[in-house]
Motif scaffolding. Structure first.
Motif, PDB file in Angstrom:
ATOM      1  N   ASP A   1     -86.439 -41.355  67.223  1.00  0.00           N
ATOM      2  CA  ASP A   1     -86.869 -42.630  66.636  1.00  0.00           C
ATOM      3  C   ASP A   1     -85.917 -43.058  65.520  1.00  0.00           C
ATOM      4  OD1 ASP A   1     -89.008 -42.581  68.330  1.00  0.00           O
ATOM      5  OD2 ASP A   1     -90.487 -42.007  66.822  1.00  0.00           O
ATOM      6  N   SER A   2     -85.547 -42.099  64.666  1.00  0.00           N
ATOM      7  CA  SER A   2     -84.686 -42.416  63.513  1.00  0.00           C
ATOM      8  C   SER A   2     -83.306 -42.864  63.956  1.00  0.00           C
ATOM      9  CB  SER A   2     -84.572 -41.194  62.592  1.00  0.00           C
ATOM     10  OG  SER A   2     -85.813 -40.878  62.011  1.00  0.00           O
TER      11      SER A   2
ATOM     12  N   TYR B   1     -81.696 -46.456  63.348  1.00  0.00           N
ATOM     13  CA  TYR B   1     -80.488 -46.495  62.526  1.00  0.00           C
ATOM     14  C   TYR B   1     -79.577 -47.628  63.007  1.00  0.00           C
ATOM     15  CZ  TYR B   1     -75.953 -44.838  60.705  1.00  0.00           C
ATOM     16  OH  TYR B   1     -74.723 -44.728  60.095  1.00  0.00           O
TER      17      TYR B   1
ATOM     18  N   PHE C   1     -84.523 -48.261  59.523  1.00  0.00           N
ATOM     19  CA  PHE C   1     -84.142 -46.867  59.361  1.00  0.00           C
ATOM     20  C   PHE C   1     -84.786 -46.255  58.118  1.00  0.00           C
ATOM     21  CE2 PHE C   1     -80.894 -43.671  57.904  1.00  0.00           C
ATOM     22  CZ  PHE C   1     -81.121 -42.752  58.927  1.00  0.00           C
TER      23      PHE C   1
ATOM     24  N   ILE D   1     -88.648 -45.777  58.845  1.00  0.00           N
ATOM     25  CA  ILE D   1     -88.999 -44.684  59.744  1.00  0.00           C
ATOM     26  C   ILE D   1     -88.866 -43.344  59.022  1.00  0.00           C
ATOM     27  CG2 ILE D   1     -86.705 -44.284  60.749  1.00  0.00           C
ATOM     28  CD1 ILE D   1     -90.091 -44.283  62.595  1.00  0.00           C
ATOM     29  N   GLY D   2     -87.945 -43.256  58.061  1.00  0.00           N
ATOM     30  CA  GLY D   2     -87.824 -42.028  57.289  1.00  0.00           C
ATOM     31  C   GLY D   2     -89.095 -41.714  56.517  1.00  0.00           C
TER      32      GLY D   2
ATOM     33  N   SER E   1     -92.429 -41.621  59.447  1.00  0.00           N
ATOM     34  CA  SER E   1     -92.387 -40.511  60.396  1.00  0.00           C
ATOM     35  C   SER E   1     -92.611 -39.183  59.688  1.00  0.00           C
ATOM     36  CB  SER E   1     -91.057 -40.487  61.157  1.00  0.00           C
ATOM     37  OG  SER E   1     -89.980 -40.214  60.290  1.00  0.00           O
TER      38      SER E   1
ATOM     39  N   ASN F   1     -82.958 -40.151  54.225  1.00  0.00           N
ATOM     40  CA  ASN F   1     -83.331 -40.021  55.628  1.00  0.00           C
ATOM     41  C   ASN F   1     -82.230 -39.342  56.437  1.00  0.00           C
ATOM     42  OD1 ASN F   1     -85.113 -40.261  57.745  1.00  0.00           O
ATOM     43  ND2 ASN F   1     -84.510 -42.345  58.264  1.00  0.00           N
TER      44      ASN F   1
ATOM     45  N   ILE G   1     -82.897 -36.016  58.736  1.00  0.00           N
ATOM     46  CA  ILE G   1     -82.539 -35.841  60.141  1.00  0.00           C
ATOM     47  C   ILE G   1     -81.829 -34.507  60.350  1.00  0.00           C
ATOM     48  CG2 ILE G   1     -81.057 -36.703  62.000  1.00  0.00           C
ATOM     49  CD1 ILE G   1     -81.646 -39.516  61.056  1.00  0.00           C
TER      50      ILE G   1
END
Length: 442
Positions: free
Chosen positions: A31-32, A36, A43, A46-47, A50, A273, A277
């Protein structure tokens, strides 16, 4: 099943779990990465959101590990019928838990996010993602119950296949629903949530079909639906609480940390983020070994061989350390070559800003390799009350230090991430002291 303390058996049990335990990490990372390329605001959002959903997933996974430990114990005691009843008790409990978390995400997430996030963009995009993602909690919680069964009886091989199906489905649907390809609507961050939800239901369906055709699980009476068993449920909760607490405190601190970083703007959140990841990828082996050691420690206690627990803990920790070191070295030496194929060079400045924290991650993973595995060995051996007390004390110190480092003028992301090393070191020392007692030395 029959297990020994050899590296071969440790690897046999842990490798499929390592791959299987990557499921939520794979979903979050996919997803990230796609968001992005969608935009910096998506981006950054979502960090934050999520990380929240991974906490939700970790709660279900943590309680399933309580069922896994009990199933491994009964398997070591040669009680296949009790293994089946424990599996269904795990399923019942996970369904109730999923319903409660779904209600919280529906009615409570608005107020939680509002208290942590200053940016309106991050706030509304996070709610948009959760609106489609929350429906996956039922598939996720049932899925981890199935994984707990096959992990507990030391037959986790199919977990690898199912994880690949989850990942491939999620990648395809992310591309289709985020950007509006292959005839699908363009949904942006909401599409990422829907893609992950559908992928989890597909993976669950495949796992259930496999269980239906698996003749080796007949001895566990899988197709005989037992009644709700309060005694087994109580045992599952008692064993699981320290595991869930460890996951929630660690991930919850990261969630709060993301909320605090948001005060410095979307750019700082996007940089953090990037680090997240990388951490998601590099921590996969360690979490897999943690789950494996739950099974092995519980098996040896159930088989009447508790003296073998300490041996398998040291071997697992060293194996975990070697693998995580090998994985992180290319990133430390050639960061641009490693990350650019994944993230591209449109926002290369984010990768460069995150690079100093990568060295801290090496220290975190090193201490994680010993602290988390010895702590999970304590849980697998049945010392859940002691483990909960130890974890609670370490967690309080960790959270206090995080708030201090993030809020003081000299605080940086490097210092904030470094606090986690102290957390794992403390857990390792306390766990080691317990296993050095005479009952374990003998």
């Amino acid at each position: 099943m029959k297990l020994t303390t050899s590296y071969r058996d440790i690897w046999k049990v842990s490798l499929p779990i390592i791959i299987g335990s990557a499921a939520q990490n794979v979903v979050a990372m996919t997803d990230s990465v796609f968001l992005y390329y969608k935009g910096e605001e998506d981006f950054a959002a979502i960090g934050f959101v999520s990380t929240f959903y991974i906490i939700v997933a970790a709660i279900g996974f943590g309680f399933s590990r309580g069922g896994q430990i009990l199933m491994a114990r009964r398997s070591g005691q040669k009680q296949p019928g009790t293994v089946g009843r424990t599996f269904y008790s795990t399923v019942y409990f996970e369904l109730v838990l999923a319903a409660l978390l779904f209600l919280f995400m529906t009615y409570g997430s608005y107020w939680l996010f509002a208290s942590l996030v200053d940016s309106d963009i991050i706030f509304y995009k996070s709610l948009e993602y959760l609106e489609t993602r929350k429906w996956g909690v039922f598939a996720s919680y049932l899925g981890v119950a199935c994984i707990a069964l096959y992990t507990g009886i030391a037959r986790p091989t199919f977990i690898i296949v199912d994880t690949f199906i989850l990942a491939i489905t999620n990648i395809f649907l992310d591309r289709a629903l985020i950007f509006g390809m292959y005839g699908f609507p363009e949904m942006g961050i909401a599409g990422a949530g829907l893609a992950s939800t559908i992928a989890e239901y597909v993976a669950l369906l495949v796992f259930l079909v496999y269980m239906a055709f698996d003749k080796k699980n007949r001895i566990y009476n899988i197709f005989k639906l037992p009644k709700w068993d309060p005694a087994i449920i109580k045992d599952i909760i008692g064993i699981s609480v320290p595991i869930v607490a460890m996951s929630v405190v660690g991930l919850g601190s990261a969630f709060v940390f993301f909320g605090l970083v948001d005060n410095f703007g979307e750019r700082a959140l996007a940089v953090t983020n990037i680090v997240r990841i990388v951490y998601l990828i590099l921590s996969v082996p360690a979490w897999g070994f943690c789950t494996g050691i739950n099974t092995m420690a519980s098996y040896f206690v159930g088989a009447g061989k508790p003296h073998k627990v300490k041996t398998v803990l040291w071997k697992t920790s060293l194996l975990c350390l070697v693998i995580t070191t090998v994985l992180i070295m290319p990133l430390l030496i050639f960061p641009t070559q490693v990350l650019y194929p994944i993230l591209g060079d449109e926002r290369a400045y984010l990768i460069e800003a995150a690079y100093p924290v990568f060295w801290v991650l090496w220290g975190i993973l090193t201490t994680f390799s010993f602290g988390s595995i010895f702590f999970n060995g304590l849980i697998g051996a049945g010392e859940t009350g002691l483990a909960l007390g130890m974890q609670f004390a370490c967690a309080i110190g960790y959270v206090i230090l995080i708030f201090v480092v993030v809020r003081v003028p000299w605080g940086t992301m490097v210092w904030a991430w470094s606090v986690e090393m102290l957390y794992w070191i403390a857990l390792f020392i306390l766990s080691l002291i317990f296993f050095r007692r005479p009952r374990w030395r003998s």
